[in-house]
Motif scaffolding. Structure first.
Motif, short mmCIF file in Angstrom:
data_model
loop_
_atom_site.label_atom_id
_atom_site.label_comp_id
_atom_site.label_asym_id
_atom_site.label_seq_id
_atom_site.Cartn_x
_atom_site.Cartn_y
_atom_site.Cartn_z
N ALA A 1 0.82 -1.22 0.00
CA ALA A 1 0.00 0.00 0.00
C ALA A 1 0.85 1.26 0.00
O ALA A 1 0.56 2.23 -0.71
N VAL A 2 1.93 1.25 0.79
CA VAL A 2 2.79 2.43 0.86
C VAL A 2 3.53 2.66 -0.45
O VAL A 2 3.67 3.79 -0.92
N ASN A 3 3.97 1.57 -1.07
CA ASN A 3 4.81 1.70 -2.27
C ASN A 3 4.02 1.73 -3.57
O ASN A 3 4.59 2.01 -4.63
N PHE A 4 2.72 1.45 -3.50
CA PHE A 4 1.86 1.55 -4.69
C PHE A 4 0.63 2.36 -4.29
O PHE A 4 -0.41 1.79 -3.92
N PRO A 5 0.74 3.68 -4.31
CA PRO A 5 -0.27 4.56 -3.72
C PRO A 5 -1.68 4.44 -4.28
O PRO A 5 -2.63 4.86 -3.62
N ASN A 6 -1.85 3.90 -5.47
CA ASN A 6 -3.19 3.76 -6.03
C ASN A 6 -3.88 2.46 -5.63
O ASN A 6 -5.02 2.22 -6.03
N SER A 7 -3.20 1.64 -4.86
CA SER A 7 -3.76 0.34 -4.50
C SER A 7 -4.65 0.43 -3.26
O SER A 7 -4.56 1.36 -2.46
N HIS A 8 -5.52 -0.57 -3.13
CA HIS A 8 -6.27 -0.78 -1.89
C HIS A 8 -5.99 -2.20 -1.43
O HIS A 8 -5.97 -3.13 -2.24
N VAL A 9 -5.75 -2.37 -0.14
CA VAL A 9 -5.40 -3.67 0.41
C VAL A 9 -6.46 -4.11 1.43
O VAL A 9 -6.85 -3.33 2.30
N THR A 10 -6.92 -5.34 1.28
CA THR A 10 -7.78 -5.98 2.27
C THR A 10 -6.95 -7.05 2.96
O THR A 10 -6.29 -7.85 2.30
N ALA A 11 -6.98 -7.06 4.30
CA ALA A 11 -6.13 -7.97 5.06
C ALA A 11 -6.99 -8.87 5.94
O ALA A 11 -7.78 -8.38 6.76
N LEU A 12 -6.85 -10.17 5.77
CA LEU A 12 -7.60 -11.15 6.57
C LEU A 12 -6.69 -11.72 7.65
O LEU A 12 -5.58 -12.19 7.36
N GLU A 13 -7.13 -11.68 8.90
CA GLU A 13 -6.33 -12.21 10.01
C GLU A 13 -7.26 -12.82 11.06
O GLU A 13 -8.24 -12.20 11.48
N LYS A 14 -6.92 -14.01 11.51
CA LYS A 14 -7.75 -14.75 12.47
C LYS A 14 -7.43 -14.39 13.92
O LYS A 14 -8.32 -14.32 14.77
N ALA B 1 -4.26 4.20 6.28
CA ALA B 1 -5.47 3.58 6.84
C ALA B 1 -6.68 3.74 5.92
O ALA B 1 -7.60 2.91 5.95
N ASP B 2 -6.69 4.77 5.09
CA ASP B 2 -7.82 4.99 4.19
C ASP B 2 -7.81 4.03 3.00
O ASP B 2 -8.80 3.92 2.27
N ARG B 3 -6.71 3.34 2.79
CA ARG B 3 -6.60 2.38 1.68
C ARG B 3 -6.30 0.97 2.18
O ARG B 3 -5.78 0.14 1.44
N TYR B 4 -6.65 0.72 3.43
CA TYR B 4 -6.32 -0.56 4.04
C TYR B 4 -7.48 -1.02 4.90
O TYR B 4 -7.90 -0.31 5.82
N THR B 5 -8.03 -2.20 4.60
CA THR B 5 -9.21 -2.70 5.30
C THR B 5 -8.90 -4.01 6.00
O THR B 5 -8.81 -5.06 5.35
N PRO B 6 -8.70 -3.99 7.32
CA PRO B 6 -8.52 -5.24 8.06
C PRO B 6 -9.85 -5.97 8.23
O PRO B 6 -10.87 -5.35 8.53
N VAL B 7 -9.83 -7.28 8.04
CA VAL B 7 -11.03 -8.09 8.18
C VAL B 7 -10.71 -9.26 9.13
O VAL B 7 -9.81 -10.05 8.85
N PRO B 8 -11.44 -9.39 10.24
CA PRO B 8 -11.22 -10.55 11.10
C PRO B 8 -11.83 -11.79 10.46
O PRO B 8 -13.00 -11.79 10.06
N GLY B 9 -11.03 -12.83 10.30
CA GLY B 9 -11.57 -14.02 9.66
C GLY B 9 -10.56 -15.13 9.56
O GLY B 9 -9.35 -14.93 9.75
#
Length: 284
Positions: A133-146, A164-172
């Motif tokens: 996300a930091v190195n590719f500013p146009n990207s959006h990242v979704t992160a899955l973590e249990k 934080a505006d381009r990064y979505t943590p998802v519990p799963g």
């Protein structure tokens, strides 16, 4: 005690405890606790250290002598030129995982997608997805973590790095499949450094590793259970031309490549800094 005496004390204690790089660890702990710059420590070895610094340093050295990880004592660690918060319950970022980030960034540069979506499975500290996300500013990242212990680090690190505006943590749980994500979700890249150590190998790991979360290390009986779940349940999310990027152990690349045959256009392994097979990338 002076800072120079403290450093000598720390180095000697760590050497006696057979800590591999006692000089580096002693210095990093003193810098972290004192707040001094490297230059200030070098130029002022005869300066008296405050009593609270002496006490805190001696305590940290004692804990490090038990092989408690340096990274946990510092509370942060650098990865891909960025600093990440780390602590008990989260896997410590390793240098070889930077190669996985590089592979994803190289793909994003050439894939032609202006606003690519990246899915980071088993995200841990978030070091992979956040580096993207930091190195590719146009990207959006979704992160899955249990893990309940690791999950808070995702938002904490995203905020610290300003993405934080381009990064979505998802519990799963990876094993529960893509239904945990919004309907119609289609990432351009799926990237993961999942647990890949076989259960039989866990007892023989380096002492420091035993302080890291077992759930971030244990890859099941053969070390491949997470890869089977990814290829069986998650690969289908990728569009044609989408990328799958996986870190693995050196003895696992061929088995993963075989599991991808007939399911992707191309697949290849890549090597780490020691020239050993360390991961697999594939284009669906």
């Amino acid at each position: 005690m002076t800072y120079g005496e403290l450093l000598q004390f720390g180095r000697a204690e760590l050497e006696n405890a057979k800590i591999e790089d006692s000089d580096f660890d002693a210095r990093e702990l003193l810098l972290g606790i004192s707040g001094l710059s490297r230059t200030a420590l070098l130029m002022g070895p005869d300066v008296q250290a405050p009593e609270e610094v002496v006490a805190a340093y001696q305590d940290c050295i004692a804990r490090r002598c038990t092989h408690y990880p340096l990274q946990y004592l510092l509370g942060e660690w650098d990865f891909y030129g960025l600093t990440f918060h780390v602590g008990p319950g989260v896997l410590i970022p390793r240098p070889e995982t930077e190669l996985l980030v590089t592979a994803v960034l190289e793909y994003l540069e050439t894939c032609g997608e202006k606003h690519p979506e990246v899915l980071d499975l088993c995200a841990g500290s978030g070091c992979i997805g956040l580096s993207v996300a930091v190195n590719f500013p146009n990207s959006h990242v979704t992160a899955l973590e249990k893990s309940d212990k690791a999950f808070p680090y995702l938002s904490k690190n995203a905020e610290a790095l300003g993405v934080a505006d381009r990064y979505t943590p998802v519990p799963g749980d990876l094993f529960d499949g893509p239904a945990q994500l919004p309907a119609g979700y289609r990432p351009n890249v799926i990237v993961s450094n999942p647990p890949y150590i076989s259960e039989g190998e866990l007892p023989g790991l380096q002492e420091e590793v035993h302080f890291e979360p077992v759930m971030a290390l244990n890859g099941g009986g053969d070390g491949l259970v997470f890869y089977r779940a990814i290829t069986d349940s998650w690969l289908e999310l990728l569009p044609t031309g989408g990328m799958l990027a996986l870190e693995c152990a050196e003895n696992q690349t061929q088995k993963i490549l075989c599991s991808l045959q007939g399911r992707v256009q191309t697949a290849r392994s890549y090597v780490d800094y020691a020239g050993l097979p360390r991961g697999v990338t594939a284009i669906r």
